[in-house]
Design a protein around this motif. Sequence first.
Motif, PDB file in Angstrom:
ATOM      1  N   LEU A 194       0.632  -1.158   0.180  1.00  0.00           N
ATOM      2  CA  LEU A 194      -0.041  -0.032   0.038  1.00  0.00           C
ATOM      3  C   LEU A 194       0.792   1.384   0.028  1.00  0.00           C
ATOM      4  CD1 LEU A 194      -2.904   1.356   0.270  1.00  0.00           C
ATOM      5  CD2 LEU A 194      -2.841   1.111   2.555  1.00  0.00           C
ATOM      6  N   GLU A 195       1.828   1.368   1.061  1.00  0.00           N
ATOM      7  CA  GLU A 195       2.603   2.576   0.869  1.00  0.00           C
ATOM      8  C   GLU A 195       3.329   2.856  -0.522  1.00  0.00           C
ATOM      9  OE1 GLU A 195       4.341   1.144   4.510  1.00  0.00           O
ATOM     10  OE2 GLU A 195       3.040   2.014   5.659  1.00  0.00           O
TER      11      GLU A 195
ATOM     12  N   LEU B 283       0.946   4.277  -2.635  1.00  0.00           N
ATOM     13  CA  LEU B 283       0.639   5.682  -2.161  1.00  0.00           C
ATOM     14  C   LEU B 283       1.965   6.535  -2.812  1.00  0.00           C
ATOM     15  CD1 LEU B 283      -1.162   5.399   1.060  1.00  0.00           C
ATOM     16  CD2 LEU B 283      -2.219   6.016  -1.088  1.00  0.00           C
TER      17      LEU B 283
ATOM     18  N   GLN C 235       1.464   7.080  -6.563  1.00  0.00           N
ATOM     19  CA  GLN C 235       0.538   8.077  -6.656  1.00  0.00           C
ATOM     20  C   GLN C 235       1.014   9.554  -6.538  1.00  0.00           C
ATOM     21  OE1 GLN C 235      -2.422   8.197  -7.959  1.00  0.00           O
ATOM     22  NE2 GLN C 235      -2.849  10.287  -7.676  1.00  0.00           N
ATOM     23  N   ALA C 236       1.776   9.609  -5.393  1.00  0.00           N
ATOM     24  CA  ALA C 236       2.209  11.245  -5.256  1.00  0.00           C
ATOM     25  C   ALA C 236       3.254  11.463  -6.094  1.00  0.00           C
ATOM     26  CB  ALA C 236       2.834  11.072  -3.471  1.00  0.00           C
TER      27      ALA C 236
ATOM     28  N   ALA D  71      -1.934  -1.127  -6.364  1.00  0.00           N
ATOM     29  CA  ALA D  71      -1.831   0.116  -7.162  1.00  0.00           C
ATOM     30  C   ALA D  71      -3.296   0.565  -7.872  1.00  0.00           C
ATOM     31  CB  ALA D  71      -0.638   0.231  -8.108  1.00  0.00           C
TER      32      ALA D  71
ATOM     33  N   VAL E 118      -5.808   1.644  -5.046  1.00  0.00           N
ATOM     34  CA  VAL E 118      -5.406   2.916  -4.651  1.00  0.00           C
ATOM     35  C   VAL E 118      -5.788   3.781  -5.479  1.00  0.00           C
ATOM     36  CG1 VAL E 118      -3.562   4.273  -3.734  1.00  0.00           C
ATOM     37  CG2 VAL E 118      -3.479   1.777  -2.990  1.00  0.00           C
ATOM     38  N   PHE E 119      -5.294   3.687  -6.777  1.00  0.00           N
ATOM     39  CA  PHE E 119      -5.609   4.772  -7.669  1.00  0.00           C
ATOM     40  C   PHE E 119      -7.169   4.904  -7.839  1.00  0.00           C
ATOM     41  CE2 PHE E 119      -1.481   3.781  -9.960  1.00  0.00           C
ATOM     42  CZ  PHE E 119      -0.816   4.307  -8.743  1.00  0.00           C
TER      43      PHE E 119
ATOM     44  N   LEU F 299      -8.679   6.843  -4.759  1.00  0.00           N
ATOM     45  CA  LEU F 299      -8.440   8.016  -4.867  1.00  0.00           C
ATOM     46  C   LEU F 299      -9.198   8.983  -5.878  1.00  0.00           C
ATOM     47  CD1 LEU F 299      -4.523   7.983  -4.394  1.00  0.00           C
ATOM     48  CD2 LEU F 299      -6.260   8.474  -2.728  1.00  0.00           C
TER      49      LEU F 299
ATOM     50  N   ASP G 242      -8.817   9.933  -9.096  1.00  0.00           N
ATOM     51  CA  ASP G 242      -8.140  11.033 -10.078  1.00  0.00           C
ATOM     52  C   ASP G 242      -8.818  11.502 -10.903  1.00  0.00           C
ATOM     53  OD1 ASP G 242      -5.920  11.221  -8.172  1.00  0.00           O
ATOM     54  OD2 ASP G 242      -4.566   9.819  -9.637  1.00  0.00           O
TER      55      ASP G 242
END
Length: 96
Positions: free
Chosen positions: A4-5, A8, A11-12, A39, A42-43, A46, A48
């Motif tokens: 997960l980290e 992220l 993504q950042a 990924a 997560v994406f 979020l 986007d």
Amino acid sequence: MPPLEPALAVQAAFDGLGLSRAFTFHSLNRRAADFAAVARAVFAALGDAEPIHVGRVDGHMPPAERQAQLDAFRAAPRSLLANCKLLTEGVDEPCL
């Protein structure tokens, strides 16, 4: 533990550095697959405005499937490709 980290952090990097393409290299095919799955999740979570396409390639994929992943990577405005040593061991893809 799911990656997960790192997802992220990727993504950042896309947002903070304005990346349009990125590769991640993993020591095992399973780790590359796990990272790609996390990924994507997560994406998507979020949400986007400009989504990031996530693909994965490895040396055990049939050539047509691998080529389809590379084509999708190139075609998307923002994309991430996870792999296990394959791109470090001799895939010749000019202008990736």
